[in-house]
Design a protein around this motif. Structure first.
Motif, short mmCIF file in Angstrom:
data_model
loop_
_atom_site.label_atom_id
_atom_site.label_comp_id
_atom_site.label_asym_id
_atom_site.label_seq_id
_atom_site.Cartn_x
_atom_site.Cartn_y
_atom_site.Cartn_z
N SER A 99 -10.59 -31.84 -16.70
CA SER A 99 -11.43 -30.64 -16.58
C SER A 99 -11.13 -29.64 -17.69
O SER A 99 -12.05 -29.11 -18.32
CB SER A 99 -11.19 -29.98 -15.22
OG SER A 99 -11.46 -30.87 -14.16
N PHE A 127 -19.94 -36.73 -13.37
CA PHE A 127 -18.86 -36.37 -12.45
C PHE A 127 -18.90 -34.84 -12.37
O PHE A 127 -18.95 -34.16 -13.40
CB PHE A 127 -17.52 -36.86 -13.01
CG PHE A 127 -16.37 -36.71 -12.06
CD1 PHE A 127 -16.00 -37.75 -11.22
CD2 PHE A 127 -15.65 -35.53 -12.01
CE1 PHE A 127 -14.92 -37.60 -10.35
CE2 PHE A 127 -14.58 -35.37 -11.14
CZ PHE A 127 -14.23 -36.41 -10.31
N ASP A 130 -17.25 -32.00 -14.83
CA ASP A 130 -17.76 -31.85 -16.20
C ASP A 130 -18.95 -30.88 -16.21
O ASP A 130 -19.07 -30.04 -17.10
CB ASP A 130 -18.21 -33.20 -16.78
CG ASP A 130 -17.09 -34.23 -16.81
OD1 ASP A 130 -16.43 -34.43 -15.77
OD2 ASP A 130 -16.87 -34.85 -17.87
N ASP A 196 -16.98 -38.43 -22.24
CA ASP A 196 -15.93 -38.46 -21.21
C ASP A 196 -15.64 -39.92 -20.89
O ASP A 196 -16.51 -40.65 -20.41
CB ASP A 196 -16.41 -37.70 -19.97
CG ASP A 196 -15.32 -37.62 -18.90
OD1 ASP A 196 -14.52 -38.58 -18.79
OD2 ASP A 196 -15.28 -36.62 -18.17
N CYS A 198 -13.31 -41.20 -18.81
CA CYS A 198 -12.49 -41.41 -17.61
C CYS A 198 -12.63 -42.81 -17.02
O CYS A 198 -11.65 -43.41 -16.59
CB CYS A 198 -12.83 -40.38 -16.54
SG CYS A 198 -12.05 -38.78 -16.84
N HIS A 199 -13.86 -43.32 -16.97
CA HIS A 199 -14.08 -44.62 -16.34
C HIS A 199 -14.26 -45.76 -17.33
O HIS A 199 -14.72 -46.83 -16.96
CB HIS A 199 -15.29 -44.55 -15.39
CG HIS A 199 -14.94 -43.93 -14.08
ND1 HIS A 199 -14.42 -44.65 -13.04
CD2 HIS A 199 -14.98 -42.63 -13.67
CE1 HIS A 199 -14.18 -43.83 -12.03
NE2 HIS A 199 -14.50 -42.60 -12.39
N TYR A 221 -4.99 -41.44 -15.18
CA TYR A 221 -4.51 -41.95 -13.89
C TYR A 221 -5.42 -43.01 -13.29
O TYR A 221 -5.15 -43.52 -12.22
CB TYR A 221 -4.29 -40.80 -12.89
CG TYR A 221 -5.45 -39.84 -12.75
CD1 TYR A 221 -6.57 -40.18 -12.00
CD2 TYR A 221 -5.42 -38.59 -13.37
CE1 TYR A 221 -7.63 -39.30 -11.88
CE2 TYR A 221 -6.49 -37.71 -13.25
CZ TYR A 221 -7.59 -38.06 -12.51
OH TYR A 221 -8.64 -37.20 -12.39
N LYS A 222 -6.52 -43.35 -13.96
CA LYS A 222 -7.41 -44.40 -13.46
C LYS A 222 -6.98 -45.72 -14.08
O LYS A 222 -5.92 -46.24 -13.73
CB LYS A 222 -8.86 -44.01 -13.73
CG LYS A 222 -9.28 -42.79 -12.89
CD LYS A 222 -10.64 -42.21 -13.24
CE LYS A 222 -10.90 -40.97 -12.38
NZ LYS A 222 -12.00 -40.14 -12.89
C1 LIG Z 1 -11.98 -38.73 -12.69
C2 LIG Z 1 -12.89 -37.91 -13.55
C3 LIG Z 1 -12.59 -36.59 -13.85
C4 LIG Z 1 -11.39 -35.93 -13.24
O1 LIG Z 1 -11.10 -34.69 -13.78
P1 LIG Z 1 -9.72 -34.00 -13.43
O2 LIG Z 1 -9.70 -32.77 -14.19
O3 LIG Z 1 -8.64 -34.99 -13.77
O4 LIG Z 1 -9.68 -33.79 -11.95
C5 LIG Z 1 -13.45 -35.90 -14.71
N1 LIG Z 1 -14.54 -36.49 -15.22
C6 LIG Z 1 -14.86 -37.78 -14.93
C7 LIG Z 1 -16.06 -38.40 -15.56
C8 LIG Z 1 -14.06 -38.51 -14.07
O5 LIG Z 1 -14.38 -39.77 -13.77
#
Ligand SMILES: *Cc1c(COP(=O)(O)O)cnc(C)c1O
Length: 406
Positions: A99, A127, A130, A196, A198-199, A221-222
């Protein structure tokens, strides 16, 4: 019938070159398909953390900032993540949450885009964090948010577009967006691309440098197994580093942090993305967790991920009565991340029961069953068993009837 699939699963597991990595993780007899939310613990991390606590903190105390390499951990670990996302060294810094890094990236990109560009395109299915952060960043910088399906962004980008913020893989459906194509289209319109990851990081090749991505963020952490709340990262393309103007210019990103001078002067390179004192315990747990990637090619991870999700979908099709679940994950490999999302009218009850029977996925309300496939520790027998248990659970959870029939 299940014999056929179980036999095929066993064959596929025998032929799987990545199968050897499973023993590096702490797992149980269950099937863990939630590594896209919280990766499993690499088995060697607790011993490393015991040393960090007892020796580095307990004995060396303040000396560890230098002697144990604490101070330089954010950029050192960024360089270890770099090959997994296709970045050269010196372009990634680790720290803060995703974030917070979204905030840094969106504001910095808006500043890089310059005057006259007052629109920020945001993935309409993003998500949520964002979207929330981008909206606040836009209020601060005087930009306007334009929510769009990523498929519409290339056509929508124009002379007023400052940047687009896009999730590489949709967290709900598992759809993989066209990073090379959309990045090129944004550039053609004079806009910046902020991705982003993350995934996608740790699940598939990203190619940040190759595709000319401007800025990127992601969590660890994923699929990177860094542990709950482990620090995120920020990528800044080399060509933007000199002009990268962080909206959070903390002392850790100062050219001479221990000069303790009143005026801010940014350091060179990716470490401009640093803010304050890093969360060393989580940061070092992440560093240790990254050891599992030694000798692993992300292309092999991708190949196995696609084979696993294909096989799971095939088993679901074979085992589950028609109509009880509908996949919302794209069939085409080029559009699929590393998860399968099944729409199911009884999703909340079904996921609770799946977890009770040892198959851990997760629920995205109201009706999505989400199954994440982490190729380093999930095998084909897991995929077959998950589909089989899903069919058993569905046989026990009555189909939801439309109100007229109740
Ligand atoms: C998991 C995820 C987040 C998580 O954000 P945090 O700040 O770590 O809570 C943000 N964006 C996406 C696309 C995610 O999949």
């Amino acid at each position: 019938m299940s014999d056929t699939y179980a036999r095929r699963a066993a064959e596929l597991d025998r032929a799987d070159g990545l199968g050897v990595h499973r023993k590096k993780f702490v797992l149980d007899e269950g099937v863990y398909l939630d590594g896209n939310s919280l990766g499993a613990l690499p088995a060697h991390v607790p011993a490393r953390m015991a040393d960090v606590l007892a020796r580095e903190w307990g004995e060396l105390r303040i000396r560890s900032w230098d002697e144990s390499g604490w101070w330089t951990a954010p950029e050192r670990i960024g360089d270890r993540i770099a090959p997994l996302v296709g970045a050269a060294p010196g372009r990634i810094v680790v720290g803060d949450s995703t974030s917070v890094n979204v905030f840094k990236a969106v504001v910095a990109a808006a500043r890089l885009a310059g005057e006259g560009r007052d629109e920020i395109l945001v993935d309409a299915t993003t998500f949520p964090t964002d979207g929330y952060i981008a909206a606040s960043a836009a209020r601060l910088t005087g930009h306007r948010i334009v929510p769009l399906d990523p498929a519409e962004m290339a056509a929508a980008a124009g002379p007023r577009t400052a940047l687009a913020l896009v999730n590489h893989v949709d967290y709900r459906t598992g759809r993989l967006q066209d990073l090379p194509g959309l990045t090129a289209a944004l550039h053609a319109a004079g806009a910046l691309a902020v991705w982003d990851l993350c995934h996608s990081a740790g699940a598939l090749p990203v190619g940040l440098d190759e595709h000319g991505v401007d800025l990127a963020v992601g969590c660890t952490y994923k699929y990177l197994n860094g542990g709950p709340g482990s620090p995120a990262y920020l990528y800044v393309a080399e060509r933007h580093q000199a002009a990268f103007d962080s909206p959070l210019p903390g002392w850790n990103s100062h050219a001479d942090p221990f000069g303790m001078t009143p005026g801010y002067q940014a350091a060179d390179g990716a470490l401009r993305g640093r803010v304050g004192t890093p969360d060393i315990l989580s940061t070092l747990a992440l560093e240790s967790a990254l050891d599992v990637w030694d000798g692993v090619a992300i292309e092999d991870v991708r190949a196995k991920s696609l084979a696993l999700t294909d096989f799971f979908l095939e088993c679901v099709e074979a085992y589950v009565p028609a109509g009880r679940v509908v996949s919302v994950t794209p069939e085409a490999h080029g559009e699929r991340g590393s998860q399968v999302a099944l729409r199911c009218a009884e999703a909340p009850a079904v996921m609770a029961e799946l977890i009770r029977r040892g198959v851990v996925g997760d629920l995205r309300r109201p009706d999505i069953l989400r199954f994440g496939f982490t190729p380093l520790y999930v095998g084909f027998a897991d995929a077959e068993r998950a589909a089989r248990v899903l069919a058993e659970v569905l046989a026990d959870v009555p189909a939801h009837l439309p109100p007229a029939q109740v």
